[in-house]
Design an enzyme around this catalytic site. Structure first.
Site, PDB file in Angstrom:
ATOM      1  N   LYS A  48       0.838  -1.200   0.000  1.00 31.91           N
ATOM      2  CA  LYS A  48       0.000   0.000   0.000  1.00 31.91           C
ATOM      3  C   LYS A  48       0.872   1.250   0.000  1.00 31.91           C
ATOM      4  O   LYS A  48       2.090   1.184   0.189  1.00 31.91           O
ATOM      5  CB  LYS A  48      -0.910   0.002   1.226  1.00 31.91           C
ATOM      6  CG  LYS A  48      -0.173   0.044   2.559  1.00 31.91           C
ATOM      7  CD  LYS A  48      -1.129  -0.023   3.728  1.00 31.91           C
ATOM      8  CE  LYS A  48      -0.377   0.043   5.059  1.00 31.91           C
ATOM      9  NZ  LYS A  48      -1.302   0.019   6.213  1.00 31.91           N
ATOM     10  N   ARG A  82      -9.693   0.181  16.014  1.00 31.53           N
ATOM     11  CA  ARG A  82      -9.726   0.990  14.806  1.00 31.53           C
ATOM     12  C   ARG A  82     -10.859   0.463  13.938  1.00 31.53           C
ATOM     13  O   ARG A  82     -11.979   0.942  14.027  1.00 31.53           O
ATOM     14  CB  ARG A  82      -8.360   0.940  14.100  1.00 31.53           C
ATOM     15  CG  ARG A  82      -8.158   2.018  13.061  1.00 31.53           C
ATOM     16  CD  ARG A  82      -6.714   2.087  12.602  1.00 31.53           C
ATOM     17  NE  ARG A  82      -6.242   0.866  11.982  1.00 31.53           N
ATOM     18  CZ  ARG A  82      -5.015   0.695  11.503  1.00 31.53           C
ATOM     19  NH1 ARG A  82      -4.132   1.670  11.612  1.00 31.53           N
ATOM     20  NH2 ARG A  82      -4.652  -0.438  10.944  1.00 31.53           N
ATOM     21  N   TYR A 103      15.729  31.258   3.183  1.00 37.88           N
ATOM     22  CA  TYR A 103      14.626  32.058   3.700  1.00 37.88           C
ATOM     23  C   TYR A 103      14.811  32.388   5.182  1.00 37.88           C
ATOM     24  O   TYR A 103      15.318  31.583   5.971  1.00 37.88           O
ATOM     25  CB  TYR A 103      13.309  31.303   3.534  1.00 37.88           C
ATOM     26  CG  TYR A 103      12.798  31.260   2.108  1.00 37.88           C
ATOM     27  CD1 TYR A 103      12.492  32.416   1.413  1.00 37.88           C
ATOM     28  CD2 TYR A 103      12.603  30.032   1.471  1.00 37.88           C
ATOM     29  CE1 TYR A 103      12.007  32.371   0.121  1.00 37.88           C
ATOM     30  CE2 TYR A 103      12.114  29.962   0.175  1.00 37.88           C
ATOM     31  CZ  TYR A 103      11.824  31.146  -0.507  1.00 37.88           C
ATOM     32  OH  TYR A 103      11.346  31.090  -1.787  1.00 37.88           O
ATOM     33  N   MET A 126      11.068  24.641  -0.820  1.00 39.35           N
ATOM     34  CA  MET A 126      10.147  23.709  -1.442  1.00 39.35           C
ATOM     35  C   MET A 126      10.875  22.756  -2.390  1.00 39.35           C
ATOM     36  O   MET A 126      10.615  21.547  -2.392  1.00 39.35           O
ATOM     37  CB  MET A 126       9.046  24.455  -2.203  1.00 39.35           C
ATOM     38  CG  MET A 126       8.050  23.514  -2.894  1.00 39.35           C
ATOM     39  SD  MET A 126       6.752  24.380  -3.797  1.00 39.35           S
ATOM     40  CE  MET A 126       5.772  25.021  -2.451  1.00 39.35           C
TER      41      MET A 126
END
Length: 811
Positions: free
Chosen positions: A480, A578, A706, A755
């Site tokens: 998964k 769950r 930054y 980023m």
């Protein structure tokens, strides 16, 4: 190879039971999945802790194989084939290889050591091939199985052999020595690899040196400790940087130039590498040339032309939804067989294309060689063959859908990207054809950041957890979340190759993507959404059922689709709280399932909440007892015998005595365990790499990035690398908390991570623009990164962006 069964029987100490012992054998196989198996194949049914080749014999007989070496004859197979009955099939394979080796009398180099074996082997092949027709180990076939398979590749036209031998346990080298029977020995660098199999470094070296007990000469770096462990009868040919008692003295002259002093004569050799390991490997090769009497000029010319060795088959995304298998630096008959098997294992499309150069050093006459190549391609059902070179163009012209080009440049000049789509393409060429240029035009264009996935390591980790299980225990593997960030398609293909029993995905769309990629094995959807039930049935996906309401909704769909005994998997809540049926739900659940022929309970399972933490051992054992009790009630009242499973990765490691009928392997497959001891048995599978884009000199007082989070307090040299938090790197890894590795040295991350970029301090590192940067891999490991930023490795791995190119490789 052409041997009769009659001659093989006494060699492997077999009892023959069959229909015709005069049959000829022209091929040996241990892999039931190979499309190259045929009626001339002798199949050795090897048995391991978690595999048994005997179970595939019925299918092999159906496909035309008729000759088997076995330790027992499978039920109802006795009169359907020729069986050579032995006590141990691996021993039989090794005895056969040793017998086969004795049929040939020419120089054989045996190479062992901890590092550099494969590189030295490949370089020696390059250096010696102008004079010799060389047979060598394909790739790194140096194990108890790989060595015999390598030696069996010898044919009558070969007149020189180079085989590497690797060991991990006491007693293994004596077996390999009998198979290789080297006339010249090479000992490469001795390092820490496989130390765990030996009581001491001395024991490991002693075992390795057993390869040389019958050799005429052993080449090694001068080392009195190692030489003392050699048999007294063995001569040495040694080199050293400083020990004047060595046969050859090496002096480094700078700029990769070495001065060689041998027999009172001096000459210079230029080595086209800067790192120490490559230099030492090149010196080893130079020693071989000296041993065989090559003159100084030839040695200088050939050593100067050594090249980086790519030892990996790599799987890459290609243009137009193609998959590219890159084996662009190698083209010989033995490695072609391996590459075609790899192509079959990792194809993502029905259509298979091979781009192949002329093949050199096969040992066969040209006509016979290309007849064999044509047969291999036909056996592997290759749809299109693109041949590059005069030899292949002339001899494969009658192959269906064969396209010929005289040179690589001719192919590139006529290249049209629209000619390739929705196919798996194997690119395999001799180095001189420069097929890397073909890879460039066929490979999907992405930025320089790459996540490399080691398929050998995945297989290793799978087998580690299998070793904890009984042979009858089934295994489900979770793929998964894009295979925990590693890429679900390729992982699933490898797992199918290893014949795991189930794959697990979180959502239906993940399962559908696997089906579209050609995965046919059972897939369980662990978080099925009601809206996806119809799609799941259309793609033969099996849902987890965790509540009465979900069961009722799926039953309604089953009625509408007129299904019969459709497989479902019941999830029980034993304390995780769950998803899952609780004990109070069982009576209603049983009532809904009784006499319900629309669906069939394939498995019952539950989920641990703390199997990784032994301080909660009592609670985990409570979950196991609860699961056993609840599942027994369902089975008893419905008179069914489904598969039961509760162990996850840490459950397999910590509670393996509670296997039931199946276990579920997750993060452990990807090299991450929850216990320090467990981690020592696992191999890291993924390495995140990028490059240096630009280097800057930052004066005192200037800032980087930054918000001016880093201000230089001394003259600082920084490098910018093209990876950031959009690629999955946690922003909290910045500001000198984390580091990357450049040229084997740590480089701290300075300033805020951006980023798409981050900056590193390379003040004390010799590097330049374009150099490789390792973000995580062997160092730092993903577990270290996760610990520093306060998360778990799962989150790091699954956060790696899809824009990061995945490259799968096999050593």
């Amino acid at each position: 190879m052409s041997l009769s069964l009659h001659n093989i029987i006494p060699v492997i100490h077999a009892k023959w039971l069959g229909v015709d012992e005069t049959c000829l054998i022209d091929n040996v196989s241990i892999d039931s999945r190979s499309l190259q198996n045929n009626n001339g194949t002798l199949f050795f049914a090897l048995k391991g802790h978690n595999h048994d080749g005997h179970q595939y014999i019925p299918d092999l007989i159906d496909s035309g194989v008729r000759h088997f070496v076995v330790s027992h004859i499978p039920e109802k197979m006795a009169h359907k084939a020729n069986f050579l009955l032995v006590d141990n099939t691996l021993d039989a394979l090794q005895h056969f290889a040793a017998f086969y080796r004795k049929q040939f009398d020419f120089p054989i180099i045996g190479i062992t050591g901890s590092n550099g074996k494969t590189i030295v082997k490949e370089w020696l092949n390059f250096l010696l091939s102008p004079e010799y027709n060389v047979i060598r180990s394909p790739k790194s076939y140096n194990s108890q199985v790989g060595v015999p398979l390598s030696v069996i590749g010898i044919n009558e036209r070969h007149n020189f052999g180079i085989f590497e031998a690797g060991i991990s346990l006491v007693g293994e080298m004596e077996k390999l020595e009998k198979i290789i029977q080297p006339t010249l020995g090479i000992l490469t660098n001795i390092g820490s690899a496989h130390n765990e199999g030996f009581a001491s470094e001395e024991e490991k070296i002693t075992e390795k040196l057993k390869l040389f007990k019958n050799t005429e000469v052993v080449i090694l770096q001068k080392n009195q400790k190692n030489e003392a462990l050699l048999p007294p009868s063995v001569k040495t040919f040694t080199w050293s940087y400083s020990d004047t008692s060595a046969d050859v003295l090496i002096t480094e002259k700078g700029n990769s130039s070495l001065e060689i002093l041998w027999k009172g004569e001096q000459f210079l050799v230029e080595i086209p590498f800067h790192d120490k390991a490559s230099e030492e490997n090149a010196i080893t090769c130079l020693m071989v040339l000296l041993h065989f009497g090559y003159n100084q000029k030839t040695i200088q010319e050939r050593i100067a032309n050594l090249y980086p060795v790519e030892m990996r088959l790599q799987v890459k995304n290609g243009i137009n939804n193609c998959t590219v298998i890159d084996d662009s630096y190698s083209s010989d008959y033995q490695s072609l067989k391996i590459a075609l098997d790899f192509l079959e294992q990792h194809k993502t499309h029905k259509k298979k294309t091979v781009i192949l150069s002329d093949i050199f050093q096969s040992g066969f006459p040209v006509e016979e060689l290309y007849a064999k190549v044509s047969s291999l391609l036909l056996y592997n059902k290759i749809d299109t063959v693109i041949g590059i070179g005069e030899g292949i163009g002339a001899h494969l012209k009658d192959y269906p859908n064969f396209i010929s080009f005289a040179t690589t440049q001719d192919f590139l000049l006529q290249f049209n990207s629209s000619h390739f789509s929705n196919e798996t393409i194997l690119i395999k060429g001799a180095r001189s054809f420069q097929f890397e240029e073909i890879v460039v035009v066929l490979e999907e264009k992405t930025h320089e950041t790459v996540l490399e996935i080691n398929l050998n390591a995945i297989s290793h980790n799978l087998n580690f957890y299998k070793s904890k299980l009984k042979p009858t225990t089934k295994m489900m593997v979770m793929v998964k979340a894009f295979g925990y960030g590693s890429g679900s398609f390729e992982i699933a293909k490898l797992l199918a190759h290893h014949k795991v029993d189930y794959l697990g995905v979180a959502f239906a769309d993940e399962g559908i993507a696997l089906r579209n990629a050609g995965i046919t094995m059972p897939i369980i959807v662990m978080n099925p959404e009601n809206s996806a039930f119809a799609a799941m049935v259309a793609y033969n996906l099996e849902p987890e059922i965790y509540s009465v309401s979900v069961l009722k909704k799926f039953t309604v769909l089953a009625q509408q689709k007129n299904l019969s005994n459709y497989p479902i998997h019941l999830k029980l809540d034993t304390g995780m709280h769950r998803l899952g049926f609780e004990e109070k739900d069982l009576d209603e659940l049983i009532g809904l399932l009784r006499n319900n022929n629309l669906i069939s309970v394939k498995s019952i399972f539950s989920h641990f909440s703390a199997s990784d933490d032994l301080q909660y051992k009592d609670f985990t054992l409570f979950q196991i007892r609860t699961f056993d009790s609840m599942s027994q009630k369902i089975m008893s009242e419905l008179s069914i015998s489904p598969i039961r499973h509760i162990l996850n990765t840490s459950g397999i490691y910590n509670f393996s005595e509670y296997q039931f009928e199946m276990v579920r392997l997750g993060i452990g497959l990807y090299g991450v365990g929850n216990d320090p001891e467990e981690m020592t048995h696992l191999e890291h599978i993924s390495t995140l790499k990028t490059i240096i884009l630009q280097i800057k000199n930052i004066p005192v007082g200037d800032s980087v990035g930054y918000s001016r989070k880093f201000i230089a307090d001394k003259p600082t040299r920084t490098a910018v690398i093209p990876i950031g938090y959009a690629d999955g790197i946690p922003r909290s890894w910045g500001n000198e908390k984390g580091y990357v590795v450049v040229n084997q040295k740590k480089a701290r991350i300075v300033g805020n991570i951006c980023m798409d970029m981050l900056m590193i301090d390379v003040t004390d590192i010799d590097c330049r623009e374009g150099d490789t940067v390792t973000v995580f891999g062997k160092s730092p490991r993903v577990t270290e990164l996760a610990e520093v930023v306060g998360t778990i490795p799962y989150e790091i791995l699954t956060s790696i962006s899809h824009r990061v190119k995945r490259v799968f490789y096999k050593e």
